[in-house]
Design a protein around this motif. Sequence first.
Motif, PDB file in Angstrom:
ATOM      1  N   ALA A  22      30.742 -57.577 -29.502  1.00 38.42           N
ATOM      2  CA  ALA A  22      30.342 -57.624 -28.353  1.00 38.42           C
ATOM      3  C   ALA A  22      29.633 -59.321 -27.450  1.00 38.42           C
ATOM      4  CB  ALA A  22      30.443 -56.355 -27.322  1.00 38.42           C
ATOM      5  N   TYR A  23      28.517 -58.704 -28.338  1.00 35.56           N
ATOM      6  CA  TYR A  23      27.062 -59.416 -28.107  1.00 35.56           C
ATOM      7  C   TYR A  23      27.236 -61.436 -28.937  1.00 35.56           C
ATOM      8  CZ  TYR A  23      22.937 -62.296 -30.010  1.00 35.56           C
ATOM      9  OH  TYR A  23      22.059 -63.107 -30.358  1.00 35.56           O
ATOM     10  N   GLY A  24      28.038 -61.366 -29.443  1.00 38.97           N
ATOM     11  CA  GLY A  24      29.152 -62.639 -30.140  1.00 38.97           C
ATOM     12  C   GLY A  24      30.200 -62.996 -28.619  1.00 38.97           C
ATOM     13  N   ARG A  25      30.382 -61.878 -28.364  1.00 37.80           N
ATOM     14  CA  ARG A  25      31.784 -62.876 -27.439  1.00 37.80           C
ATOM     15  C   ARG A  25      31.328 -62.801 -26.195  1.00 37.80           C
ATOM     16  NH1 ARG A  25      34.515 -58.594 -29.492  1.00 37.80           N
ATOM     17  NH2 ARG A  25      34.148 -56.812 -28.394  1.00 37.80           N
ATOM     18  N   GLU A  26      30.224 -62.647 -25.493  1.00 37.27           N
ATOM     19  CA  GLU A  26      28.805 -62.894 -24.705  1.00 37.27           C
ATOM     20  C   GLU A  26      28.422 -64.194 -25.207  1.00 37.27           C
ATOM     21  OE1 GLU A  26      26.348 -60.709 -22.305  1.00 37.27           O
ATOM     22  OE2 GLU A  26      26.685 -59.506 -23.878  1.00 37.27           O
ATOM     23  N   SER A  28      30.225 -66.665 -27.316  1.00 36.24           N
ATOM     24  CA  SER A  28      30.914 -68.084 -27.646  1.00 36.24           C
ATOM     25  C   SER A  28      31.821 -68.168 -25.453  1.00 36.24           C
ATOM     26  CB  SER A  28      32.163 -66.919 -28.272  1.00 36.24           C
ATOM     27  OG  SER A  28      33.573 -68.094 -28.305  1.00 36.24           O
ATOM     28  N   GLU A  29      31.231 -66.809 -24.805  1.00 38.43           N
ATOM     29  CA  GLU A  29      31.542 -66.975 -23.523  1.00 38.43           C
ATOM     30  C   GLU A  29      30.942 -68.320 -22.995  1.00 38.43           C
ATOM     31  OE1 GLU A  29      32.336 -63.617 -21.525  1.00 38.43           O
ATOM     32  OE2 GLU A  29      34.834 -63.050 -22.658  1.00 38.43           O
ATOM     33  N   ALA A  30      29.590 -68.105 -23.425  1.00 41.36           N
ATOM     34  CA  ALA A  30      28.372 -68.828 -22.484  1.00 41.36           C
ATOM     35  C   ALA A  30      28.724 -70.727 -23.619  1.00 41.36           C
ATOM     36  CB  ALA A  30      27.809 -68.185 -22.895  1.00 41.36           C
ATOM     37  N   PHE A  31      28.738 -70.726 -24.599  1.00 44.93           N
ATOM     38  CA  PHE A  31      29.091 -71.892 -24.843  1.00 44.93           C
ATOM     39  C   PHE A  31      30.313 -72.714 -25.674  1.00 44.93           C
ATOM     40  CE2 PHE A  31      24.754 -70.737 -25.878  1.00 44.93           C
ATOM     41  CZ  PHE A  31      23.872 -71.652 -25.646  1.00 44.93           C
ATOM     42  N   GLY A  32      31.083 -70.873 -25.167  1.00 43.54           N
ATOM     43  CA  GLY A  32      32.469 -72.415 -25.880  1.00 43.54           C
ATOM     44  C   GLY A  32      32.638 -72.756 -27.753  1.00 43.54           C
ATOM     45  N   ASP A  33      31.574 -71.766 -27.867  1.00 45.04           N
ATOM     46  CA  ASP A  33      31.441 -71.948 -29.845  1.00 45.04           C
ATOM     47  C   ASP A  33      31.644 -70.380 -30.881  1.00 45.04           C
ATOM     48  OD1 ASP A  33      31.555 -74.955 -30.817  1.00 45.04           O
ATOM     49  OD2 ASP A  33      30.920 -74.595 -29.184  1.00 45.04           O
ATOM     50  N   VAL A  50      19.093 -59.023 -38.062  1.00 39.86           N
ATOM     51  CA  VAL A  50      20.061 -59.850 -38.239  1.00 39.86           C
ATOM     52  C   VAL A  50      20.353 -61.429 -38.028  1.00 39.86           C
ATOM     53  CG1 VAL A  50      22.138 -58.560 -37.723  1.00 39.86           C
ATOM     54  CG2 VAL A  50      20.995 -57.586 -38.485  1.00 39.86           C
ATOM     55  N   ASP A  51      21.025 -62.369 -38.675  1.00 35.13           N
ATOM     56  CA  ASP A  51      20.215 -63.412 -38.475  1.00 35.13           C
ATOM     57  C   ASP A  51      21.878 -63.637 -38.090  1.00 35.13           C
ATOM     58  OD1 ASP A  51      18.030 -64.087 -40.224  1.00 35.13           O
ATOM     59  OD2 ASP A  51      19.232 -63.264 -41.858  1.00 35.13           O
ATOM     60  N   VAL A  52      21.909 -64.501 -36.907  1.00 36.33           N
ATOM     61  CA  VAL A  52      22.724 -64.635 -36.007  1.00 36.33           C
ATOM     62  C   VAL A  52      23.234 -66.310 -35.919  1.00 36.33           C
ATOM     63  CG1 VAL A  52      24.383 -64.760 -33.817  1.00 36.33           C
ATOM     64  CG2 VAL A  52      23.822 -62.598 -34.792  1.00 36.33           C
ATOM     65  N   ARG A  53      24.026 -67.331 -35.948  1.00 33.15           N
ATOM     66  CA  ARG A  53      23.682 -68.218 -35.207  1.00 33.15           C
ATOM     67  C   ARG A  53      25.301 -69.399 -34.775  1.00 33.15           C
ATOM     68  NH1 ARG A  53      19.763 -66.870 -37.219  1.00 33.15           N
ATOM     69  NH2 ARG A  53      18.473 -67.635 -38.911  1.00 33.15           N
ATOM     70  N   LEU A  54      24.552 -70.127 -33.442  1.00 34.11           N
ATOM     71  CA  LEU A  54      25.592 -70.865 -32.882  1.00 34.11           C
ATOM     72  C   LEU A  54      25.168 -71.828 -33.560  1.00 34.11           C
ATOM     73  CD1 LEU A  54      27.601 -70.822 -31.013  1.00 34.11           C
ATOM     74  CD2 LEU A  54      25.590 -71.953 -29.056  1.00 34.11           C
ATOM     75  N   ILE A  55      26.633 -72.617 -33.924  1.00 37.88           N
ATOM     76  CA  ILE A  55      26.749 -74.071 -34.232  1.00 37.88           C
ATOM     77  C   ILE A  55      27.354 -74.460 -33.661  1.00 37.88           C
ATOM     78  CG2 ILE A  55      27.202 -75.250 -36.597  1.00 37.88           C
ATOM     79  CD1 ILE A  55      27.269 -72.444 -38.101  1.00 37.88           C
TER      80      ILE A  55
END
Length: 154
Positions: A22-26, A28-33, A50-55
Amino acid sequence: MTQDQKTVGAGVGMPAALHLDAYGREISEAFGDVPYLVGSATRTKQWRDVDVRLILADAEFDALFPAHNHPDKTDGRWSLICAAIAELGRQRTGLPIDFQIQRQTDANRLYDGPRHPLGLYATRGDSPPTAENTTQSDCAECSHTDNRAPRQQP
C-alpha cells in the motif's frame, strides 16, 4: 547459493507485506514510477531495516535534484524528501524503512541485487497476463515483468 541466501522465507512477513505494498502504491501514484524492495529483506528475514528505492529516469532525477552529484555540497532537497518519505513509510507500515530516490543509470551500475516491485496488484476484470498486456521494466539490469495473474471472479 546457500540456504540462507535463497529468497524462500525472505521478506517482511504478513500483514506488513500488505502495508508495504500500500505504501508502494502511494509512492507510485505520487511519482508515476514503481518503487522497489531491495537489500536484505529480499534475501532473508534477518534484516536491520527495509530498503525501498524509487528509481527515476536520469533526466527526471536531475531535474528534481540538480545539486545531487556535487561532492562539495549536501543535497538538502534529496535528503529531506527521502527522510520524509521514509518516515511516512515507518508510520504506514510499522517497519524501519530506509527510502532513497536513485538515478536510473547509477542504480543499474552500482546495485545488482534483486528488486521486488511494490504496489502492483490485479483487479477484478483484468485480462490474464499476455505479452501484450504485461509491463517490462525500463531498468537495463532488471528483467522484471509484471505478470501476476488476476484474481478469479467468484
